[in-house]
Design a protein around this motif. Sequence first.
Motif, PDB file in Angstrom:
ATOM      1  N   ASP A   1       4.046  -4.890   5.853  1.00  0.00           N
ATOM      2  CA  ASP A   1       4.999  -5.412   4.947  1.00  0.00           C
ATOM      3  C   ASP A   1       5.326  -4.512   3.511  1.00  0.00           C
ATOM      4  O   ASP A   1       3.763  -4.774   3.245  1.00  0.00           O
ATOM      5  CB  ASP A   1       5.787  -6.307   5.293  1.00  0.00           C
ATOM      6  N   HIS A   2       6.424  -4.520   2.516  1.00  0.00           N
ATOM      7  CA  HIS A   2       5.830  -3.892   1.392  1.00  0.00           C
ATOM      8  C   HIS A   2       4.917  -2.481   1.340  1.00  0.00           C
ATOM      9  O   HIS A   2       4.325  -2.235  -0.231  1.00  0.00           O
ATOM     10  CB  HIS A   2       5.839  -4.849   0.279  1.00  0.00           C
ATOM     11  N   ASN A   3       5.316  -1.762   2.572  1.00  0.00           N
ATOM     12  CA  ASN A   3       4.500  -0.622   2.128  1.00  0.00           C
ATOM     13  C   ASN A   3       5.151   0.793   2.165  1.00  0.00           C
ATOM     14  O   ASN A   3       6.225   0.754   2.319  1.00  0.00           O
ATOM     15  CB  ASN A   3       3.619  -0.276   3.165  1.00  0.00           C
ATOM     16  N   LEU A   4       4.694   2.098   1.475  1.00  0.00           N
ATOM     17  CA  LEU A   4       5.438   3.088   1.049  1.00  0.00           C
ATOM     18  C   LEU A   4       4.961   4.216   2.238  1.00  0.00           C
ATOM     19  O   LEU A   4       3.485   4.012   1.766  1.00  0.00           O
ATOM     20  CB  LEU A   4       5.305   3.613  -0.452  1.00  0.00           C
ATOM     21  N   TYR A   5       5.098   5.022   2.783  1.00  0.00           N
ATOM     22  CA  TYR A   5       4.704   5.734   3.252  1.00  0.00           C
ATOM     23  C   TYR A   5       5.776   7.369   2.986  1.00  0.00           C
ATOM     24  O   TYR A   5       7.038   7.475   2.766  1.00  0.00           O
ATOM     25  CB  TYR A   5       5.507   5.926   4.471  1.00  0.00           C
ATOM     26  N   TRP A   6       5.028   8.221   2.327  1.00  0.00           N
ATOM     27  CA  TRP A   6       5.344   9.903   2.462  1.00  0.00           C
ATOM     28  C   TRP A   6       4.719  10.888   2.701  1.00  0.00           C
ATOM     29  O   TRP A   6       3.713  10.715   2.834  1.00  0.00           O
ATOM     30  CB  TRP A   6       5.486   9.512   0.600  1.00  0.00           C
ATOM     31  N   ASN A   7       5.926  11.622   3.324  1.00  0.00           N
ATOM     32  CA  ASN A   7       5.033  13.512   4.076  1.00  0.00           C
ATOM     33  C   ASN A   7       5.493  14.516   3.099  1.00  0.00           C
ATOM     34  O   ASN A   7       6.043  15.308   3.090  1.00  0.00           O
ATOM     35  CB  ASN A   7       5.575  12.871   5.456  1.00  0.00           C
TER      36      ASN A   7
ATOM     37  N   VAL B   1       9.371  -4.336   7.975  1.00  0.00           N
ATOM     38  CA  VAL B   1      10.638  -4.322   7.447  1.00  0.00           C
ATOM     39  C   VAL B   1      11.186  -4.184   6.235  1.00  0.00           C
ATOM     40  O   VAL B   1      12.758  -3.184   6.064  1.00  0.00           O
ATOM     41  CB  VAL B   1      11.131  -5.693   7.850  1.00  0.00           C
ATOM     42  N   ASN B   2       9.950  -4.213   5.101  1.00  0.00           N
ATOM     43  CA  ASN B   2      10.773  -4.242   4.054  1.00  0.00           C
ATOM     44  C   ASN B   2      10.197  -3.251   3.147  1.00  0.00           C
ATOM     45  O   ASN B   2       9.792  -2.785   2.099  1.00  0.00           O
ATOM     46  CB  ASN B   2      10.413  -5.473   3.257  1.00  0.00           C
ATOM     47  N   SER B   3       9.621  -1.732   4.442  1.00  0.00           N
ATOM     48  CA  SER B   3       8.474  -1.029   3.719  1.00  0.00           C
ATOM     49  C   SER B   3       9.923   0.457   3.381  1.00  0.00           C
ATOM     50  O   SER B   3      10.214   0.030   4.160  1.00  0.00           O
ATOM     51  CB  SER B   3       8.110  -0.343   4.287  1.00  0.00           C
ATOM     52  N   LEU B   4       9.007   1.256   2.867  1.00  0.00           N
ATOM     53  CA  LEU B   4       9.721   2.372   2.238  1.00  0.00           C
ATOM     54  C   LEU B   4       9.649   3.200   2.867  1.00  0.00           C
ATOM     55  O   LEU B   4       8.121   3.542   2.800  1.00  0.00           O
ATOM     56  CB  LEU B   4      10.274   2.762   1.056  1.00  0.00           C
ATOM     57  N   ILE B   5       9.854   4.835   2.900  1.00  0.00           N
ATOM     58  CA  ILE B   5       9.579   6.093   3.071  1.00  0.00           C
ATOM     59  C   ILE B   5      10.362   7.423   2.062  1.00  0.00           C
ATOM     60  O   ILE B   5      11.649   6.724   1.707  1.00  0.00           O
ATOM     61  CB  ILE B   5       9.831   6.581   4.441  1.00  0.00           C
ATOM     62  N   ALA B   6       9.482   7.166   1.532  1.00  0.00           N
ATOM     63  CA  ALA B   6      10.061   7.450  -0.393  1.00  0.00           C
ATOM     64  C   ALA B   6       9.070   7.917  -0.884  1.00  0.00           C
ATOM     65  O   ALA B   6       7.899   7.855  -0.866  1.00  0.00           O
ATOM     66  CB  ALA B   6      10.915   6.169  -0.992  1.00  0.00           C
ATOM     67  N   ASN B   7       9.013   9.437  -2.298  1.00  0.00           N
ATOM     68  CA  ASN B   7       8.101   9.528  -3.098  1.00  0.00           C
ATOM     69  C   ASN B   7       7.339   8.831  -4.517  1.00  0.00           C
ATOM     70  O   ASN B   7       8.364   8.039  -4.756  1.00  0.00           O
ATOM     71  CB  ASN B   7       9.032  10.594  -3.725  1.00  0.00           C
ATOM     72  N   PRO B   8       6.651   8.432  -3.835  1.00  0.00           N
ATOM     73  CA  PRO B   8       5.797   7.573  -4.623  1.00  0.00           C
ATOM     74  C   PRO B   8       5.387   8.161  -6.482  1.00  0.00           C
ATOM     75  O   PRO B   8       5.001   7.330  -6.913  1.00  0.00           O
ATOM     76  CB  PRO B   8       4.864   7.676  -4.136  1.00  0.00           C
ATOM     77  N   ASN B   9       6.087   9.947  -6.757  1.00  0.00           N
ATOM     78  CA  ASN B   9       6.077  10.238  -7.573  1.00  0.00           C
ATOM     79  C   ASN B   9       4.369  10.520  -8.553  1.00  0.00           C
ATOM     80  O   ASN B   9       4.501  10.228  -9.428  1.00  0.00           O
ATOM     81  CB  ASN B   9       7.604   9.424  -8.548  1.00  0.00           C
TER      82      ASN B   9
ATOM     83  N   SER C   1       9.103   6.437  16.368  1.00  0.00           N
ATOM     84  CA  SER C   1       9.715   6.565  14.566  1.00  0.00           C
ATOM     85  C   SER C   1       9.885   5.438  13.533  1.00  0.00           C
ATOM     86  O   SER C   1       9.316   4.239  13.889  1.00  0.00           O
ATOM     87  CB  SER C   1      10.810   6.922  14.969  1.00  0.00           C
ATOM     88  N   PHE C   2       9.738   5.811  12.259  1.00  0.00           N
ATOM     89  CA  PHE C   2      10.289   4.588  11.173  1.00  0.00           C
ATOM     90  C   PHE C   2      10.912   3.379  11.918  1.00  0.00           C
ATOM     91  O   PHE C   2      10.267   2.110  11.607  1.00  0.00           O
ATOM     92  CB  PHE C   2      10.198   5.031  10.381  1.00  0.00           C
ATOM     93  N   ARG C   3      12.310   3.900  12.262  1.00  0.00           N
ATOM     94  CA  ARG C   3      12.936   2.834  12.456  1.00  0.00           C
ATOM     95  C   ARG C   3      12.855   2.006  14.034  1.00  0.00           C
ATOM     96  O   ARG C   3      12.740   0.957  13.830  1.00  0.00           O
ATOM     97  CB  ARG C   3      14.423   3.467  12.961  1.00  0.00           C
ATOM     98  N   GLU C   4      12.084   2.125  14.910  1.00  0.00           N
ATOM     99  CA  GLU C   4      11.544   2.253  15.627  1.00  0.00           C
ATOM    100  C   GLU C   4      10.791   0.897  15.757  1.00  0.00           C
ATOM    101  O   GLU C   4      10.224   0.064  16.265  1.00  0.00           O
ATOM    102  CB  GLU C   4      10.687   2.638  17.055  1.00  0.00           C
ATOM    103  N   TRP C   5       9.747   1.267  14.959  1.00  0.00           N
ATOM    104  CA  TRP C   5       8.635   0.893  14.262  1.00  0.00           C
ATOM    105  C   TRP C   5       9.306  -0.613  13.098  1.00  0.00           C
ATOM    106  O   TRP C   5       8.447  -1.962  13.420  1.00  0.00           O
ATOM    107  CB  TRP C   5       7.020   1.924  13.482  1.00  0.00           C
TER     108      TRP C   5
ATOM    109  N   ASN D   1       0.672  -0.884  -0.498  1.00  0.00           N
ATOM    110  CA  ASN D   1       0.347   0.040   0.006  1.00  0.00           C
ATOM    111  C   ASN D   1       0.779   1.252  -0.429  1.00  0.00           C
ATOM    112  O   ASN D   1       1.650   1.055   0.291  1.00  0.00           O
ATOM    113  CB  ASN D   1      -1.112  -0.185   1.763  1.00  0.00           C
ATOM    114  N   ILE D   2       0.053   2.230  -0.534  1.00  0.00           N
ATOM    115  CA  ILE D   2       0.773   3.763  -0.355  1.00  0.00           C
ATOM    116  C   ILE D   2       0.403   4.425   0.632  1.00  0.00           C
ATOM    117  O   ILE D   2      -0.871   4.702   0.709  1.00  0.00           O
ATOM    118  CB  ILE D   2       1.378   3.999  -1.395  1.00  0.00           C
ATOM    119  N   ILE D   3       1.026   5.607   1.221  1.00  0.00           N
ATOM    120  CA  ILE D   3       0.486   5.904   1.902  1.00  0.00           C
ATOM    121  C   ILE D   3       0.634   7.414   2.252  1.00  0.00           C
ATOM    122  O   ILE D   3       2.131   7.575   2.054  1.00  0.00           O
ATOM    123  CB  ILE D   3      -0.451   5.871   4.078  1.00  0.00           C
ATOM    124  N   VAL D   4       0.054   8.601   1.895  1.00  0.00           N
ATOM    125  CA  VAL D   4       0.986  10.033   1.413  1.00  0.00           C
ATOM    126  C   VAL D   4      -0.004  10.603   1.835  1.00  0.00           C
ATOM    127  O   VAL D   4      -1.358  10.260   2.270  1.00  0.00           O
ATOM    128  CB  VAL D   4       0.763  10.953  -0.029  1.00  0.00           C
ATOM    129  N   PHE D   5       0.732  11.923   2.628  1.00  0.00           N
ATOM    130  CA  PHE D   5      -0.462  12.325   4.173  1.00  0.00           C
ATOM    131  C   PHE D   5       0.982  14.030   3.672  1.00  0.00           C
ATOM    132  O   PHE D   5       1.568  13.860   3.066  1.00  0.00           O
ATOM    133  CB  PHE D   5      -0.081  11.545   4.909  1.00  0.00           C
TER     134      PHE D   5
END
Length: 704
Positions: A604-610, A633-641, A622-626, A582-586
């Motif tokens: 897992d395998h989700n993408l987050y972008w603020n 574990v394999n999710s990202l904080i990144a711009n989904p473009n 925090s994301f690292r603590e989470w 899933n992609i979560i953008v906010f």
Amino acid sequence: MPRQMIRTFLLFIGFSLSLINANAQVEFYVSTNGNDANIGTSDQPLASLTGARNAIRAHKKAKAQPSSYTIIITDGFYTMNEIFELYPEDSGTEEYPIIYKAADGALPIFSGGKKITGFEVKENGVWEAEIPESKYYKWRFDQLYVNDSRAILARTPNSGFLKIGDVQENVWERGSGRVALKAQQVLKFDEDNFQSLQNIDEEDLALLRFRAYHKWDFTIRHVDKIDKDSLALFTSGQGMKPWNPLKKDGRIILENYKAALDAKGEWFLSKNGILSYIPLPGQTIENTEIIAPVLDNLIKINGDATKNKLVEHITFEGIAFKHSHYKMPRSGFEPNQAAIAISSSIMLEGAKHITFSNCEISQVGQHAIWFGKGCSFSKVTHCFINNIGGGGIYLGDKAALDGVEHTNHITLDNNIIQSGGQEFPPAVGVWVGHSSDNSITHNDIGNFYYSGVSVGWVWGYKPSLAKRNIITHNHIHHIGWDLLSDMAAVYSLGKSEGTVISNNIVHHVHAYSYGGWGLYTDEGSSDIVMENNLVYSTKTGGFHQHYGENNIMKNNIFAYAKLYQAQCTRVEDHRSFDFSNNIIVFDEGVVLKGAWNKIDIKMDHNLYWNTGGDSYDFNGQSFREWQQSGHDVNSLIANPNFIDAPNFDFRFQNTETIDKINFKPFDFSKAGVYGSAEWKKKSELPESILIEFDEVVAKNLIKD
């Protein structure tokens, strides 16, 4: 039998027999200048749907071979003097169906109302008309339509609400359930909120009632008495539901009394039959049509599945049905979720292969269409359902009916279902109760105060009959406003094996207090797949699970919730859901809120972008603590473009980033209605509603 009636009957039989041709096709005509004593030709048309039904009955008795029947209805406004009722003997067959259809280019309107005339303009600008049926026979109505719009029953305050100071309940009869069988509620107010009742007279008191809004429901009650000294209002009925009671600071309006008639667009009917109306700017008696609804139902299809006596193979095509009434009983309206206690303008039971195509149902006091017990293999397509007192289309029964009484295989496709809950805010756009194998596709559902689609009717993990329902490619938007709470665009209850909620566009979902989600698995929702949905601009999350088992949330876009992007609540000893790809953008609020650290999930395998900064709050971590807790574990904080996410353009510039989480782009442009440009344009809510919704949301967030 009188000689003239015998002659007409013989002419009709002769005409009917002459209609049989090689294709076994029989046509009857209905016209506003017709007469049900006619034989039904284009030159001698019938006058009503009931007349056409009776002509088919007579022809069936007289014919020598099976026939299909087409009732051709010419343009015009038809006042219905009775409910149009169909029984098993009125059925067609697969080879020889029966079709009630508009003539080419015609738009016939069947109205269950009465046009009110004879208005006079009084010195204060109020229009008044004496209605003899009300004066002498006590006819009353609870809705009024002025130039195709729902007028406002006289109310206080004209906008917003009064606040309840306190509530006291006196139980008269307890009974054995959680809710007392009979009780009195005493609502107390401060001086400001009681002011409008200080000058009320006895005639007004007999009609006075209130509407109280609480959590996901509301109450309508008549008033037994008021005490001007103690600033109290007394009412009686059932006991309050402990999970949804009236309470201190609750919102309430008072209505249906003459002293409240003080704003443009309001109306009031006195006990002596005087209808008063304050016109809107530009309205004159000459350019204004006022209609009071009379019939509670417009169509009733009366089959009996238990006796294998169904009503079958009937189609309604190109016809408008308007002005059905909901009469408020003296007992009022006790809170019930989704307003399932009220009736419907078009009611079906024991029906199979029934079709409504290119029809309109509007300006009705209750639900629009209800496929009740024992209905199957029917459909509603390309229909315009709007300005409805209750909900849009209801499927199944509120009781768990298995076997032949179980409603199943209903198709709702390419319909516009908008502006509902006008009389009963808890009503929903599409309700699926104890019903299975339904297909709800490509509908535009908007401007409701509770939920857009509600599926399932079991609380918890008991067996449920709501299985294999497909809810896909719908456009669900502008839901909730600032009126009720604990609601969503798509709301589910109970075990729902095989149910799929996919490829929907959901946006602008807001609630009064808590709630206001895009997708909401509540109270034991289980075995549901939610994938390829675009959900944005919600209050408390694109997704929330109260509790359930083995639900799958994958490959969705959740964007721009105001407070939290996703929520979960109850911790249980089983896998609650999977949340992946899933992609979560906010740009505000937190990412996760609730029991995320304790609940049994695979995430897992989700993408987050603020897009509004670099803050990422995963339920206080925090994301690292989470990630260190074993999730994402394999999710990202990144711009989904996305091309322009802040302006809700969620197309991708490229897939370089989303490929890393194995997100598969889906074509959300296919959601919503399809067909002509005119039909698509019709699905757009008026700009005034869109602006008002945004203003309401802004005020609500300031209040919070």
